[in-house]
Design an enzyme around this catalytic site. Structure first.
Site, PDB file in Angstrom:
ATOM      1  N   HIS A   3     -34.814   3.107 -15.607  1.00 60.34           N
ATOM      2  CA  HIS A   3     -35.555   3.291 -14.354  1.00 60.34           C
ATOM      3  C   HIS A   3     -37.067   3.301 -14.624  1.00 60.34           C
ATOM      4  CE1 HIS A   3     -31.806   5.518 -12.680  1.00 60.34           C
ATOM      5  NE2 HIS A   3     -31.925   4.386 -12.002  1.00 60.34           N
ATOM      6  N   LEU A  11     -22.496   6.808 -17.446  1.00 61.59           N
ATOM      7  CA  LEU A  11     -23.077   5.530 -17.878  1.00 61.59           C
ATOM      8  C   LEU A  11     -24.117   5.764 -18.966  1.00 61.59           C
ATOM      9  CD1 LEU A  11     -23.700   3.944 -14.354  1.00 61.59           C
ATOM     10  CD2 LEU A  11     -21.863   3.363 -15.972  1.00 61.59           C
ATOM     11  N   ASP A  17     -31.310   9.988  -8.010  1.00 60.59           N
ATOM     12  CA  ASP A  17     -31.102   8.580  -7.666  1.00 60.59           C
ATOM     13  C   ASP A  17     -30.540   8.370  -6.268  1.00 60.59           C
ATOM     14  OD1 ASP A  17     -32.062   7.476 -10.069  1.00 60.59           O
ATOM     15  OD2 ASP A  17     -30.252   8.190 -11.064  1.00 60.59           O
ATOM     16  N   CYS A  61     -34.363  13.144 -13.204  1.00 57.01           N
ATOM     17  CA  CYS A  61     -33.038  12.745 -12.707  1.00 57.01           C
ATOM     18  C   CYS A  61     -32.249  13.915 -12.133  1.00 57.01           C
ATOM     19  CB  CYS A  61     -32.220  12.117 -13.833  1.00 57.01           C
ATOM     20  SG  CYS A  61     -33.115  10.911 -14.799  1.00 57.01           S
ATOM     21  N   ARG A  79     -31.224  -1.833 -11.407  1.00 60.38           N
ATOM     22  CA  ARG A  79     -30.599  -0.992 -10.372  1.00 60.38           C
ATOM     23  C   ARG A  79     -31.265  -1.102  -8.995  1.00 60.38           C
ATOM     24  NH1 ARG A  79     -27.946   3.433 -12.819  1.00 60.38           N
ATOM     25  NH2 ARG A  79     -26.936   2.675 -14.724  1.00 60.38           N
TER      26      ARG A  79
HETATM   27  N1  GLY Z   1     -26.296   7.715 -16.750  1.00 61.23           N
HETATM   28  C1  GLY Z   1     -27.259   7.578 -15.757  1.00 61.23           C
HETATM   29  C2  GLY Z   1     -27.227   6.223 -15.169  1.00 61.23           C
HETATM   30  O1  GLY Z   1     -26.999   5.296 -15.902  1.00 61.23           O
HETATM   31  O2  GLY Z   1     -27.408   6.046 -13.999  1.00 61.23           O
END
Ligand code: GLY
Length: 276
Positions: A180, A35, A83, A267, A149
């Site tokens: 984030h 993503l 995450d 991350c 998110r």
């Molecule tokens: N590519 C990391 C994310 O969008 O969660």
């Protein structure tokens, strides 16, 4: 008032950045499909893996044990293990990622946490979403940025879980268009935060000492304090020099390929000292 820097100098262990363990996951070949908010081209996998190896070596250089998990091809973003869970000394909480393509990553992480922790809980509400990239744990509180998110339900469910372990949680806001909360900030020590001006302008760091990223170097806000090191993305010399001048031991790590997927230093690992 407690002087955290004085406490640190006296050898007091700071739970917000003193760790015995980290978990990482190898970048899959499918990471080229990860993503991203803006497409700046596919990551170069060989370079990404070389940077990842440097990152793991830096974590290990502090004396920590690093659990290196194999690549998960079904999940292009699975190298961004942070995450999937919130790791605290008392226990771990498995997240419920808000990106549909990432939801399954959390279940993949759960058994590895159970191998290290006696108490592993999970955010489970069907409408609740939260990714730990939105969570900044300081010495005194847990800040969670509401974002695309991480929603109110996910944050409220997490607040109930961590309250059992005696933690206060404060909901804040991830700036619009920013992936984030920790895309824009990092903990440097018990009372010092590295942050972009756009985030600190929201007032969320009142009471903390804030070091701002240099103008044009906002992408360096995602660093990690890991034991005596600050792992910092290469290519941001003014902010790096400011951290060195402030007394931090900074190690630069290449991040050009993960940056194409909006990923950074935090991350790439879960960092913790399990005592449960
Ligand atoms: N590519 C990391 C994310 O969008 O969660």
């Amino acid at each position: 008032m407690l002087d955290w820097r004085d406490a640190e100098l006296k050898g007091v262990v700071m739970r917000s950045f003193s760790y015995t363990h980290a978990i990482t996951r190898q970048p899959p070949a499918s990471a080229i499909h990860g993503l991203r908010a803006v497409d700046t081209g596919a990551p170069d996998l060989a370079r990404m893996r070389a940077h990842h190896a440097d990152y793991i070596a830096a974590l290990k250089s502090t004396g920590a044990t690093v659990v290196e998990l194999p690549a998960l091809e079904a999940f292009p973003d699975s190298l961004f293990v942070e995450d999937t869970a919130l790791c605290l000394p008392e226990g771990a909480v498995v997240m419920r990622p808000g990106a549909p393509s990432r939801l399954g990553e959390a279940a993949e992480m759960a058994p590895h946490l159970r191998a290290l922790y006696a108490d592993v809980r999970a955010v489970t509400g069907a409408e609740n979403f939260i990714e730990a990239g939105d969570i900044l744990t300081t010495e005194t509180e847990i800040l969670v940025g509401r974002s695309a998110r991480s929603n109110a339900g996910g944050i409220a469910e997490l607040a109930g879980i961590v309250a059992d372990w005696g933690y206060g949680l404060r909901e804040v806001h991830t700036p619009p268009g920013v992936l984030h909360f920790k895309t824009d900030c990092s903990l440097l020590d018990a009372d010092t935060i590295l942050a972009t001006e756009r985030l600190s302008a929201s007032g969320c760091f009142k009471g903390y000492r804030v070091i701002h990223t240099a103008a044009g170097e906002e992408a360096s806000a995602n660093a990690i304090r890991f034991n005596d090191l600050v792992l910092f993305p290469a290519g941001f010399p003014q902010t790096r020099d400011a951290l060195v001048a402030a007394g931090y031991r900074v190690q630069e790590i290449g991040n050009s390929e993960c940056a194409k997927l909006d990923g950074g230093m935090s991350c790439l690992s879960l960092r913790f000292t399990p005592c449960g």
